[in-house]
Write a protein that holds these residues in place. Structure first.
Motif, PDB file in Angstrom:
ATOM      1  N   ALA A  41       0.835  -1.211   0.000  1.00  0.00           N
ATOM      2  CA  ALA A  41       0.000   0.000   0.000  1.00  0.00           C
ATOM      3  C   ALA A  41       0.862   1.251   0.000  1.00  0.00           C
ATOM      4  O   ALA A  41       1.955   1.267   0.574  1.00  0.00           O
ATOM      5  N   LYS A  98      13.730   0.724   7.942  1.00  0.00           N
ATOM      6  CA  LYS A  98      12.458   0.047   8.221  1.00  0.00           C
ATOM      7  C   LYS A  98      12.681  -1.285   8.938  1.00  0.00           C
ATOM      8  O   LYS A  98      11.811  -1.742   9.665  1.00  0.00           O
ATOM      9  N   PHE A 137       7.642  -2.113   0.446  1.00  0.00           N
ATOM     10  CA  PHE A 137       7.830  -1.529  -0.876  1.00  0.00           C
ATOM     11  C   PHE A 137       8.417  -0.139  -0.689  1.00  0.00           C
ATOM     12  O   PHE A 137       8.202   0.493   0.342  1.00  0.00           O
ATOM     13  N   ALA A 138       9.146   0.344  -1.675  1.00  0.00           N
ATOM     14  CA  ALA A 138       9.637   1.712  -1.619  1.00  0.00           C
ATOM     15  C   ALA A 138       9.463   2.337  -2.983  1.00  0.00           C
ATOM     16  O   ALA A 138       9.838   1.745  -3.991  1.00  0.00           O
ATOM     17  N   ALA A 139       8.857   3.481  -2.999  1.00  0.00           N
ATOM     18  CA  ALA A 139       8.720   4.229  -4.244  1.00  0.00           C
ATOM     19  C   ALA A 139       9.821   5.275  -4.255  1.00  0.00           C
ATOM     20  O   ALA A 139       9.857   6.143  -3.390  1.00  0.00           O
ATOM     21  N   GLU A 140      10.739   5.157  -5.218  1.00  0.00           N
ATOM     22  CA  GLU A 140      11.877   6.090  -5.243  1.00  0.00           C
ATOM     23  C   GLU A 140      12.061   6.678  -6.643  1.00  0.00           C
ATOM     24  O   GLU A 140      11.883   5.989  -7.640  1.00  0.00           O
ATOM     25  N   ALA A 194      -0.381   7.225   3.095  1.00  0.00           N
ATOM     26  CA  ALA A 194      -0.128   8.660   3.173  1.00  0.00           C
ATOM     27  C   ALA A 194       0.745   8.951   4.388  1.00  0.00           C
ATOM     28  O   ALA A 194       0.471   8.467   5.489  1.00  0.00           O
ATOM     29  N   ASP A 195       1.817   9.715   4.188  1.00  0.00           N
ATOM     30  CA  ASP A 195       2.698  10.053   5.301  1.00  0.00           C
ATOM     31  C   ASP A 195       2.042  11.060   6.237  1.00  0.00           C
ATOM     32  O   ASP A 195       2.365  11.116   7.419  1.00  0.00           O
ATOM     33  N   ASN A 241       1.165  10.509   9.853  1.00  0.00           N
ATOM     34  CA  ASN A 241       0.519   9.216  10.070  1.00  0.00           C
ATOM     35  C   ASN A 241       1.523   8.260  10.709  1.00  0.00           C
ATOM     36  O   ASN A 241       2.731   8.447  10.568  1.00  0.00           O
ATOM     37  N   PRO A 242       1.045   7.204  11.372  1.00  0.00           N
ATOM     38  CA  PRO A 242       1.971   6.194  11.885  1.00  0.00           C
ATOM     39  C   PRO A 242       2.677   5.502  10.725  1.00  0.00           C
ATOM     40  O   PRO A 242       2.093   5.349   9.657  1.00  0.00           O
ATOM     41  N   ASP A 243       3.935   5.111  10.931  1.00  0.00           N
ATOM     42  CA  ASP A 243       4.657   4.294   9.947  1.00  0.00           C
ATOM     43  C   ASP A 243       4.308   2.839  10.245  1.00  0.00           C
ATOM     44  O   ASP A 243       4.861   2.226  11.162  1.00  0.00           O
ATOM     45  N   ILE A 244       3.374   2.311   9.469  1.00  0.00           N
ATOM     46  CA  ILE A 244       2.810   0.986   9.758  1.00  0.00           C
ATOM     47  C   ILE A 244       3.865  -0.108   9.584  1.00  0.00           C
ATOM     48  O   ILE A 244       3.996  -1.000  10.425  1.00  0.00           O
ATOM     49  N   LEU A 245       4.633  -0.026   8.514  1.00  0.00           N
ATOM     50  CA  LEU A 245       5.658  -1.050   8.244  1.00  0.00           C
ATOM     51  C   LEU A 245       6.667  -1.109   9.388  1.00  0.00           C
ATOM     52  O   LEU A 245       6.961  -2.194   9.916  1.00  0.00           O
TER      53      LEU A 245
HETATM   54  N1  CTP Z   1       4.635   2.751   4.889  1.00  0.00           N
HETATM   55  C1  CTP Z   1       3.877   2.496   6.008  1.00  0.00           C
HETATM   56  N2  CTP Z   1       3.348   3.537   6.729  1.00  0.00           N
HETATM   57  C2  CTP Z   1       3.588   4.803   6.349  1.00  0.00           C
HETATM   58  C3  CTP Z   1       4.368   5.077   5.206  1.00  0.00           C
HETATM   59  C4  CTP Z   1       4.876   4.015   4.489  1.00  0.00           C
HETATM   60  O1  CTP Z   1       3.673   1.324   6.359  1.00  0.00           O
HETATM   61  N3  CTP Z   1       3.077   5.798   7.068  1.00  0.00           N
HETATM   62  C5  CTP Z   1       5.206   1.600   4.160  1.00  0.00           C
HETATM   63  C6  CTP Z   1       4.734   1.446   2.731  1.00  0.00           C
HETATM   64  O2  CTP Z   1       3.616   0.591   2.652  1.00  0.00           O
HETATM   65  C7  CTP Z   1       5.952   0.802   2.065  1.00  0.00           C
HETATM   66  C8  CTP Z   1       7.131   1.360   2.870  1.00  0.00           C
HETATM   67  O3  CTP Z   1       6.592   1.803   4.106  1.00  0.00           O
HETATM   68  O4  CTP Z   1       5.938  -0.589   2.204  1.00  0.00           O
HETATM   69  C9  CTP Z   1       7.891   2.464   2.247  1.00  0.00           C
HETATM   70  O5  CTP Z   1       7.033   3.522   1.900  1.00  0.00           O
HETATM   71  P1  CTP Z   1       7.661   4.843   1.312  1.00  0.00           P
HETATM   72  O6  CTP Z   1       6.609   5.865   1.147  1.00  0.00           O
HETATM   73  O7  CTP Z   1       8.522   4.491   0.131  1.00  0.00           O
HETATM   74  O8  CTP Z   1       8.677   5.221   2.500  1.00  0.00           O
HETATM   75  P2  CTP Z   1       8.637   6.321   3.636  1.00  0.00           P
HETATM   76  O9  CTP Z   1       9.258   5.695   4.834  1.00  0.00           O
HETATM   77  O10 CTP Z   1       7.287   6.891   3.821  1.00  0.00           O
HETATM   78  O11 CTP Z   1       9.669   7.401   3.131  1.00  0.00           O
HETATM   79  P3  CTP Z   1       9.477   8.603   2.042  1.00  0.00           P
HETATM   80  O12 CTP Z   1       8.062   8.598   1.530  1.00  0.00           O
HETATM   81  O13 CTP Z   1       9.822   9.833   2.798  1.00  0.00           O
HETATM   82  O14 CTP Z   1      10.474   8.263   0.953  1.00  0.00           O
END
Ligand code: CTP
Ligand code: CA
Length: 232
Positions: A98, A176, A154-157, A101-102, A132-136
């Motif tokens: 997923a 992570k 996953f990471a979108a870069e 949203a940060d 938002n909480p960082d769920i991963l």
């Molecule tokens: N993710 C999550 N919770 C969040 C943000 C991201 O669990 N609040 C998870 C996504 O599902 C993905 C991974 O973390 O598996 C990486 O997401 P990404 O947006 O690439 O990384 P961020 O840590 O949010 O860093 P940034 O957007 O600043 O590059």
């Protein structure tokens, strides 16, 4: 009738996949969203089911549900977090595909936000955001040192002036603490909504990189399972 495979390398395993972009509401008619279509997450879920897993797909998207996959509909990051924690204990593998949203609006207004109608009033509201909480990261912490599910992020870069796509990916894998990171090359015309994807698979504690694509998201999903299967 549904055909649920009773054989296959993931037979008897419970796989929990999150997919799609979260929607963070501002008022009853508006939300903050992102360009994630959910297609890659659905392909990961479909491939796991085809390999015999029981699959729970926690999704914000409305795509056709793959055969043999059970879905949980969510909208916001907080709902997605609750659903992932609910399934944590029974999961053998968790895949966080997923796009969470940060940030979310700090305040939700339960009536539609209206613009001022007085003559000469061209004011606009300022929207304050909170994290938002960082769920991963939280799922990894939740597992701690105990045996628990294999966790895939996953990471979108895009890569930028400071670092390449791969360098950003390595740093994110470290930060992570998940077992596998699927590093996705994104850009304005890449990945989002498309059927094809280019990824790099990174394994925790290994310097090896597996490049996959550009290829159909189903091919990417199979490459992910070929790797993750060796860890369960
Ligand atoms: N993710 C999550 N919770 C969040 C943000 C991201 O669990 N609040 C998870 C996504 O599902 C993905 C991974 O973390 O598996 C990486 O997401 P990404 O947006 O690439 O990384 P961020 O840590 O949010 O860093 P940034 O957007 O600043 O590059
Ligand atoms: Ca992010």
């Amino acid at each position: 009738t549904e055909v649920i495979p009773t054989r296959g390398p993931l037979r008897g395993r419970h796989v929990v996949v999150s997919a799609g972009g979260t929607r963070e509401p501002l008022d009853p008619v508006r939300f903050l969203g992102n360009r994630s279509s959910g297609k890659q997450g659905y392909a990961v879920a479909a491939a796991a089911a085809a390999r015999g897993a029981r699959v729970t797909l926690v999704t914000t998207a409305d795509l056709q549900l793959p055969t043999g996959v059970e879905s949980v509909r969510v909208e916001t990051a907080q709902q997605l977090r609750a659903a992932m924690l609910e399934h944590f204990d029974s999961a053998d593998v968790i895949v966080m595909a997923a796009a969470v949203a940060d940030f979310r609006p700090a305040d939700y207004v339960d009536t539609k936000i209206k613009k001022g109608m007085a003559p000469g009033d061209d004011s606009a509201p300022e929207i304050r955001l909170v994290r938002n909480p960082d769920i991963l990261a939280e799922l990894v912490r939740h597992r701690g040192d105990a045996a628990g599910p294999v966790i895939v992020g996953f990471a979108a870069e895009t890569g930028d002036a400071k670092a390449s796509v791969l360098e950003h990916g390595r740093a994110k894998l470290e930060r992570k603490g998940c077992d596998v990171l699927v590093v996705n090359e994104v850009g304005s015309d890449r990945t989002f909504g498309k059927d094809e994807n280019t990824v790099h698979l990174l394994l925790q504690g290994s310097s090896r990189v597996e490049d996959v694509g550009p290829a159909d998201k189903r091919v990417i999903a199979d490459a992910i399972w070929d790797l993750v299967e060796t860890l369960v």
